[in-house]
Design a protein around this motif. Structure first.
Motif: not given
Length: 219
Positions: A130-144
Motif C-alpha cells: 500500500f505504501v508503494l502504491d500511495d507514494s507512486g513508486l509502484a507506478l514508476d513510468p521508468v521501466s527499469e
C-alpha cells in the motif's frame, strides 16, 4: 493553452511525481528493515519461550530498533499515505504491541508465538504494498525503476519464505521426527521459495534488459 505553458505544466507534474516517490523511499526502506527485525524477534521469542532466558536481553534490543523504525514509518504514513493505509498501519501496530507484551510476559507458547509473528510479518508485507502504491513508486513510468522496486517487494516476501522454511526444517531436525503434514508443509514452502526466487530473477532481468548500465553498476 500555449505550447510553453503545456511543457511547463508537464515538467511541474513530473517534478511533483519525483518528489512524492523520493518521499516514499524512506518509509519503504523502513518497512523492509522492520520486517527483518521482526524475523529476528520471532526467532528470539522462540528461544525465550523455550527456556533460553539469555535471549531476553537481545530481544529488548530488537524491540527498541523496531519501535524506532515504526516511528519513522508512522511519520510518513500519517502525513502522506491514504486514510485506509493509515488505518491498516494503526491496527497492525496495535496487534504488534499486544504480541510483544504477551511474549515479554511469557503469556504465549513458542508455536503460537511463531505463528502470530508470521501473521504480523505478512500484514507488514501488505502495508508495504500500500505504501508503494500511495507514494507512486509502484507506478514508476521508468521501466527499469519499476521492475527494481517490484523486485524489492518480492525479495521481502522471499526472505520471509526462506526464514519460515529454515525455522520449520530446524524444528524437524531438533526433534528428529516429522509428521506427514509437516513434510507436506515443508514441500509447499520449498516450492514457493523456488517460485518466488524465479519471480525475483525475472524482475531483475527485465530491469537489466531495459538498462544494461544498471546491470554493470550492480555487478
Amino acid at each position: 493553452m500555449t505550447p510553453t505553458l503545456c511543457v511547463r505544466q508537464a515538467v511541474l507534474a513530473d517534478l511533483k511525481t519525483v518528489r512524492r516517490e523520493q518521499q516514499g523511499i524512506v518509509p519503504v526502506r523502513g518497512l523492509l528493515e522492520i520486517g527483518r527485525l521482526m524475523q529476528q524477534h520471532r526467532g528470539l521469542s522462540n528461544m525465550l519461550l523455550s527456556g533460553n532466558a539469555q535471549a531476553g536481553t537481545k530481544l529488548q534490543e530488537v524491540e527498541s530498533a523496531i519501535t524506532a523504525k515504526q516511528a519513522e514509518a508512522k511519520a510518513y504514513i500519517e502525513s502522506q499515505a491514504r486514510p485506509d493505509t493509515l488505518e491498516r498501519w494503526q491496527k497492525d501496530t496495535q496487534s504488534w504491541e499486544q504480541l510483544r507484551t504477551r511474549v515479554a510476559g511469557k503469556q504465549i507458547d513458542a508455536p503460537t508465538s511463531f505463528a502470530e509473528h508470521s501473521a504480523q510479518i505478512r500484514q507488514l508485507q501488505r502495508n508495504l504494498g500500500f505504501v508503494l502504491d500511495d507514494s507512486g513508486l509502484a507506478l514508476d513510468p521508468v521501466s527499469e525503476s519499476y521492475h527494481m522496486i517490484m523486485a524489492s517487494s518480492e525479495v521481502f516476501y522471499l526472505a520471509e519464505l526462506q526464514a519460515r522454511l529454515r525455522g520449520l526444517a530446524a524444528g524437524l531436525l531438533s526433534k528428529k521426527a516429522a509428521e506427514s503434514t509437516e513434510i507436506y508443509q515443508l514441500s509447499l514452502l520449498a516450492t514457493e521459495v523456488g517460485s518466488s526466487r524465479d519471480r525475483v530473477g525475472d524482475m531483475f532481468d527485465k530491469a537489466f534488459r531495459n538498462s544494461p548500465q544498471l546491470k554493470e553498476r550492480m555487478q
